[in-house]
Scaffold this active site. Structure first.
Site, PDB file in Angstrom:
ATOM      1  N   LEU A  90       1.127  -0.783   0.054  1.00 12.71           N
ATOM      2  CA  LEU A  90       0.626  -0.098  -0.214  1.00 12.71           C
ATOM      3  C   LEU A  90       0.836   0.812  -0.030  1.00 12.71           C
ATOM      4  O   LEU A  90       0.424   2.745  -0.816  1.00 12.71           O
ATOM      5  CB  LEU A  90      -0.798   0.139   0.972  1.00 12.71           C
ATOM      6  CG  LEU A  90      -1.829   1.007   0.798  1.00 12.71           C
ATOM      7  CD1 LEU A  90      -2.567   1.063  -0.423  1.00 12.71           C
ATOM      8  CD2 LEU A  90      -2.802   0.710   2.574  1.00 12.71           C
ATOM      9  N   SER A 232      -7.621  -1.381  10.278  1.00  9.31           N
ATOM     10  CA  SER A 232      -7.601  -2.338   9.398  1.00  9.31           C
ATOM     11  C   SER A 232      -9.232  -2.753   9.917  1.00  9.31           C
ATOM     12  O   SER A 232      -9.493  -2.458  10.534  1.00  9.31           O
ATOM     13  CB  SER A 232      -6.404  -3.645   9.948  1.00  9.31           C
ATOM     14  OG  SER A 232      -6.897  -5.110  10.045  1.00  9.31           O
ATOM     15  N   TYR A 245      -2.044  -7.809  17.161  1.00 13.45           N
ATOM     16  CA  TYR A 245      -2.231  -7.147  16.005  1.00 13.45           C
ATOM     17  C   TYR A 245      -3.374  -6.565  15.820  1.00 13.45           C
ATOM     18  O   TYR A 245      -3.864  -4.595  15.554  1.00 13.45           O
ATOM     19  CB  TYR A 245      -2.636  -7.526  13.989  1.00 13.45           C
ATOM     20  CG  TYR A 245      -3.291  -7.325  13.311  1.00 13.45           C
ATOM     21  CD1 TYR A 245      -1.852  -6.274  12.705  1.00 13.45           C
ATOM     22  CD2 TYR A 245      -3.389  -7.244  12.371  1.00 13.45           C
ATOM     23  CE1 TYR A 245      -2.097  -5.485  11.879  1.00 13.45           C
ATOM     24  CE2 TYR A 245      -3.900  -6.268  11.575  1.00 13.45           C
ATOM     25  CZ  TYR A 245      -3.633  -5.537  10.913  1.00 13.45           C
ATOM     26  OH  TYR A 245      -3.506  -4.822   9.667  1.00 13.45           O
ATOM     27  N   LYS A 249      -4.053  -2.509  15.731  1.00 19.11           N
ATOM     28  CA  LYS A 249      -4.332  -0.912  15.072  1.00 19.11           C
ATOM     29  C   LYS A 249      -5.685  -0.404  15.720  1.00 19.11           C
ATOM     30  O   LYS A 249      -5.863   0.935  15.743  1.00 19.11           O
ATOM     31  CB  LYS A 249      -5.215  -2.282  13.906  1.00 19.11           C
ATOM     32  CG  LYS A 249      -4.004  -2.362  12.895  1.00 19.11           C
ATOM     33  CD  LYS A 249      -3.814  -1.644  12.126  1.00 19.11           C
ATOM     34  CE  LYS A 249      -2.586  -2.113  11.663  1.00 19.11           C
ATOM     35  NZ  LYS A 249      -1.900  -0.882  10.643  1.00 19.11           N
ATOM     36  N   THR A 280       0.104  -7.156  -0.300  1.00 20.50           N
ATOM     37  CA  THR A 280       1.456  -6.951   0.194  1.00 20.50           C
ATOM     38  C   THR A 280       2.411  -8.417  -0.498  1.00 20.50           C
ATOM     39  O   THR A 280       2.284  -9.311   0.481  1.00 20.50           O
ATOM     40  CB  THR A 280       2.027  -6.522   1.627  1.00 20.50           C
ATOM     41  OG1 THR A 280       1.262  -5.024   1.630  1.00 20.50           O
ATOM     42  CG2 THR A 280       2.568  -5.881   1.146  1.00 20.50           C
TER      43      THR A 280
END
Length: 309
Positions: A90, A232, A245, A249, A280
């Site tokens: 990104l 996210s 994670y 976020k 990615t």
């Protein structure tokens, strides 16, 4: 409050809010009209709701984005944009897209060689200027403050202004800061080592907070600037195997939402985007994914650090 509402309407926020709220309002209208015998209006509401549902399932953007339209090709002409995590995924796509709109780019990640390749591609796409600024987002807040000062110095250099070193010149500074650097996770919470939790928070949350605080005085002094954090969908819909994670976020999102209220009337905008999965690492680069331990993670192991040096 009325003044602030008027300002937000001019910036398109009211339109976005109206389009977000519209489906719920239409459901209420449809239920009300069905109950009181207005079949034509009920059918009309059903058609509009079906349009919303179709866009949500098959559309490439939300209706608010569609209604606001694309930015003009010269939207970023003369603007200085700093993007972290710009070496792939990104971050790289943002660099190329904003470069095509004439932005002056400061691109950051750990590996300078990769950054220079992206700088060259962005310049070829139309960027007015593109500079590499290496950054290890897990290096701590003191290092982030140093990088913030370095980014402001680069912004002055690109603007042809070398006067002053504090980044508070009236018309010189970083106009847009995109927090893209980050890593995902694939490990159960019960198996995840404490060092992984700490590293993930440093990379995904603390580095972005530190960089924001490093640039904020300059933006507030100039009364202009935009901070964009990449969140996210894990914040909205946490999935198994991504507990830490999702927490990192969510923490970054909460920080940004609170900050938005602090600076809304001082010329600085704060935005959080919550994308879904992004492909990615398909270009041969290593995607950052944290495992149960750092040894099982595709991130900065000792070997990676040595390779980056």
């Amino acid at each position: 409050f009325p003044t602030r509402v008027a300002r937000e309407m001019r910036r398109g926020t009211a339109l976005t809010l109206a389009l977000d709220v519209a489906p719920y309002a239409l459901v209420a209208v449809a239920v009300f009209t069905a109950a009181f015998g207005a079949p034509v209006l009920t059918r009309l509401c059903a058609v509009v709701l079906a349009t919303y549902a179709g866009n949500a399932v098959f559309g490439e953007c939300d209706l608010a984005s569609w209604a606001l339209g694309d930015a003009p090709r010269s939207a970023y002409r003369g603007k200085t944009v700093w993007i972290t995590g710009a070496s792939q995924g990104l971050g790289e796509e943002l660099a190329l897209h904003l470069g095509s709109m004439g932005a002056k780019l400061i691109l950051s990640s750990r590996r300078e060689e990769t950054l220079r390749r992206v700088c060259e591609a962005a310049t070829a796409a139309g960027a007015e200027d593109a500079r590499a600024l290496t950054l290890d987002a897990r290096a701590g807040s003191a290092a982030m403050r140093e990088k913030g000062a370095a980014a402001l110095a680069l912004a002055k250099e690109m603007a042809g202004s070398g006067d002053g070193a504090d980044g508070t010149d009236a018309d010189v500074g970083v106009d847009y800061l995109f927090h893209v650097a980050g890593g995902s996770q694939h490990a159960a919470a019960e198996d995840t080592a404490d060092e992984v939790d700490r590293d993930m928070f440093e990379l995904n949350t603390m580095s972005a907070i530190a960089l924001t605080k490093a640039l904020l005085p300059s933006m507030l002094a100039r009364r202009k600037g935009t901070i964009v954090a990449i969140g996210s969908m894990a914040v909205k819909c946490p999935a198994p195997g991504q507990a830490t994670y999702a927490a990192t976020k969510a923490a970054l999102s909460a920080f940004c939402h609170s900050l938005r209220g602090e600076v809304a009337d001082r010329g600085v905008s704060v935005t959080v985007a919550h994308p879904g999965p992004i492909a990615t690492g398909l270009g041969g680069q290593t995607r950052v994914i944290f495992g149960a331990t750092l040894a099982k993670s595709t991130c900065d192991t000792a070997a990676d650090a040595a390779a980056a040096a």
